[in-house]
Design a protein around this motif. Sequence first.
Motif, PDB file in Angstrom:
ATOM      1  N   MET A   1      -1.820  -3.490  -3.642  1.00 17.05           N
ATOM      2  CA  MET A   1      -1.710  -4.069  -4.975  1.00 17.05           C
ATOM      3  C   MET A   1      -0.234  -4.279  -5.299  1.00 17.05           C
ATOM      4  N   ASP A   2       0.075  -5.455  -5.785  1.00 17.59           N
ATOM      5  CA  ASP A   2       1.426  -5.767  -6.249  1.00 17.59           C
ATOM      6  C   ASP A   2       1.409  -5.883  -7.764  1.00 17.59           C
ATOM      7  N   GLN A   3       2.529  -5.538  -8.380  1.00 17.39           N
ATOM      8  CA  GLN A   3       2.641  -5.638  -9.833  1.00 17.39           C
ATOM      9  C   GLN A   3       3.958  -6.311 -10.198  1.00 17.39           C
ATOM     10  N   VAL A   4       3.892  -7.235 -11.147  1.00 17.11           N
ATOM     11  CA  VAL A   4       5.087  -7.879 -11.687  1.00 17.11           C
ATOM     12  C   VAL A   4       4.899  -8.046 -13.187  1.00 17.11           C
ATOM     13  N   LYS A   5       5.993  -8.142 -13.895  1.00 16.95           N
ATOM     14  CA  LYS A   5       5.932  -8.356 -15.341  1.00 16.95           C
ATOM     15  C   LYS A   5       6.106  -9.842 -15.625  1.00 16.95           C
ATOM     16  N   VAL A   6       5.275 -10.342 -16.540  1.00 16.78           N
ATOM     17  CA  VAL A   6       5.315 -11.762 -16.902  1.00 16.78           C
ATOM     18  C   VAL A   6       5.328 -11.896 -18.420  1.00 16.78           C
ATOM     19  N   GLN A   7       5.767 -13.067 -18.870  1.00 22.02           N
ATOM     20  CA  GLN A   7       5.791 -13.342 -20.307  1.00 22.02           C
ATOM     21  C   GLN A   7       5.544 -14.831 -20.528  1.00 22.02           C
ATOM     22  N   PHE A   8       4.782 -15.135 -21.589  1.00 20.68           N
ATOM     23  CA  PHE A   8       4.465 -16.515 -21.951  1.00 20.68           C
ATOM     24  C   PHE A   8       4.932 -16.769 -23.372  1.00 20.68           C
ATOM     25  N   ARG A   9       5.500 -17.944 -23.602  1.00 21.02           N
ATOM     26  CA  ARG A   9       5.999 -18.289 -24.933  1.00 21.02           C
ATOM     27  C   ARG A   9       5.124 -19.326 -25.644  1.00 21.02           C
ATOM     28  N   THR A  10       4.378 -20.124 -24.869  1.00 21.73           N
ATOM     29  CA  THR A  10       3.558 -21.170 -25.474  1.00 21.73           C
ATOM     30  C   THR A  10       2.165 -21.177 -24.830  1.00 21.73           C
ATOM     31  N   PRO A  11       1.181 -21.721 -25.526  1.00 28.85           N
ATOM     32  CA  PRO A  11      -0.150 -21.870 -24.920  1.00 28.85           C
ATOM     33  C   PRO A  11      -0.123 -22.753 -23.665  1.00 28.85           C
ATOM     34  N   GLU A  12       0.781 -23.707 -23.627  1.00 29.95           N
ATOM     35  CA  GLU A  12       0.895 -24.577 -22.457  1.00 29.95           C
ATOM     36  C   GLU A  12       1.327 -23.784 -21.225  1.00 29.95           C
ATOM     37  N   GLU A  13       2.205 -22.809 -21.416  1.00 32.08           N
ATOM     38  CA  GLU A  13       2.611 -21.952 -20.296  1.00 32.08           C
ATOM     39  C   GLU A  13       1.434 -21.139 -19.787  1.00 32.08           C
ATOM     40  N   VAL A  14       0.614 -20.632 -20.696  1.00 29.97           N
ATOM     41  CA  VAL A  14      -0.569 -19.866 -20.295  1.00 29.97           C
ATOM     42  C   VAL A  14      -1.521 -20.765 -19.509  1.00 29.97           C
ATOM     43  N   LEU A  55       3.725  -8.679 -20.260  1.00 28.81           N
ATOM     44  CA  LEU A  55       2.458  -8.266 -19.669  1.00 28.81           C
ATOM     45  C   LEU A  55       2.673  -7.873 -18.215  1.00 28.81           C
ATOM     46  N   GLU A  56       1.844  -6.971 -17.737  1.00 24.55           N
ATOM     47  CA  GLU A  56       1.934  -6.540 -16.351  1.00 24.55           C
ATOM     48  C   GLU A  56       0.830  -7.223 -15.553  1.00 24.55           C
ATOM     49  N   LEU A  57       1.220  -8.001 -14.552  1.00 20.89           N
ATOM     50  CA  LEU A  57       0.271  -8.684 -13.684  1.00 20.89           C
ATOM     51  C   LEU A  57       0.010  -7.801 -12.473  1.00 20.89           C
ATOM     52  N   CYS A  58      -1.249  -7.461 -12.253  1.00 20.47           N
ATOM     53  CA  CYS A  58      -1.665  -6.681 -11.090  1.00 20.47           C
ATOM     54  C   CYS A  58      -2.435  -7.601 -10.159  1.00 20.47           C
ATOM     55  N   ILE A  59      -1.965  -7.712  -8.923  1.00 21.29           N
ATOM     56  CA  ILE A  59      -2.593  -8.570  -7.932  1.00 21.29           C
ATOM     57  C   ILE A  59      -3.237  -7.671  -6.885  1.00 21.29           C
ATOM     58  N   TYR A  60      -4.555  -7.776  -6.738  1.00 22.65           N
ATOM     59  CA  TYR A  60      -5.309  -6.936  -5.817  1.00 22.65           C
ATOM     60  C   TYR A  60      -5.595  -7.720  -4.547  1.00 22.65           C
ATOM     61  N   SER A  61      -4.876  -7.357  -3.489  1.00 25.17           N
ATOM     62  CA  SER A  61      -5.049  -8.045  -2.218  1.00 25.17           C
ATOM     63  C   SER A  61      -4.544  -7.148  -1.102  1.00 25.17           C
ATOM     64  N   ASP A  62      -5.205  -7.239   0.054  1.00 26.52           N
ATOM     65  CA  ASP A  62      -4.756  -6.476   1.222  1.00 26.52           C
ATOM     66  C   ASP A  62      -3.553  -7.134   1.880  1.00 26.52           C
ATOM     67  N   GLU A  63      -3.378  -8.408   1.594  1.00 25.58           N
ATOM     68  CA  GLU A  63      -2.275  -9.159   2.186  1.00 25.58           C
ATOM     69  C   GLU A  63      -1.106  -9.240   1.212  1.00 25.58           C
ATOM     70  N   SER A  64      -0.002  -9.726   1.683  1.00 27.31           N
ATOM     71  CA  SER A  64       1.175  -9.897   0.841  1.00 27.31           C
ATOM     72  C   SER A  64       0.897 -10.918  -0.252  1.00 27.31           C
ATOM     73  N   CYS A  65       1.398 -10.652  -1.428  1.00 28.60           N
ATOM     74  CA  CYS A  65       1.171 -11.541  -2.575  1.00 28.60           C
ATOM     75  C   CYS A  65       2.422 -12.346  -2.912  1.00 28.60           C
ATOM     76  N   GLU A  66       3.361 -12.415  -1.984  1.00 27.24           N
ATOM     77  CA  GLU A  66       4.615 -13.110  -2.240  1.00 27.24           C
ATOM     78  C   GLU A  66       4.403 -14.570  -2.622  1.00 27.24           C
ATOM     79  N   GLU A  67       3.392 -15.215  -2.030  1.00 28.95           N
ATOM     80  CA  GLU A  67       3.131 -16.622  -2.320  1.00 28.95           C
ATOM     81  C   GLU A  67       2.716 -16.807  -3.783  1.00 28.95           C
ATOM     82  N   VAL A  68       1.886 -15.903  -4.281  1.00 25.64           N
ATOM     83  CA  VAL A  68       1.456 -15.969  -5.679  1.00 25.64           C
ATOM     84  C   VAL A  68       2.653 -15.754  -6.596  1.00 25.64           C
TER      85      VAL A  68
END
Length: 78
Positions: A1-14, A55-68
């Motif tokens: 599992m990889d974790q990164v912090k993200v932030q959105f300012r507009t609905p268009e970004e979401v 927000l904290e994004l949690c990516i659940y994958s057995d492989e590397s999530c660098e592409e995401v």
Amino acid sequence: MDQVKVQFRTPEEVMDFTNVVSRYECDMDLKKSSKKVVDAKSLLGILALGLENVLELCIYSDESCEEVVKAISRYVIA
């Protein structure tokens, strides 16, 4: 599992974010706190967490999530 912090300012970004992450098969969640967790591919779920929040994004994958992470880099914060 990889974790990164993200932030959105507009609905268009979401909307852009959900379009990008929906291309990947791995499961992803966004957390505002330990009690508020939504599917990262859910536009309405993310909007319910509110804009301008870190927000904290949690990516659940057995492989590397660098592409995401690279694909969503404009929303990743330090």
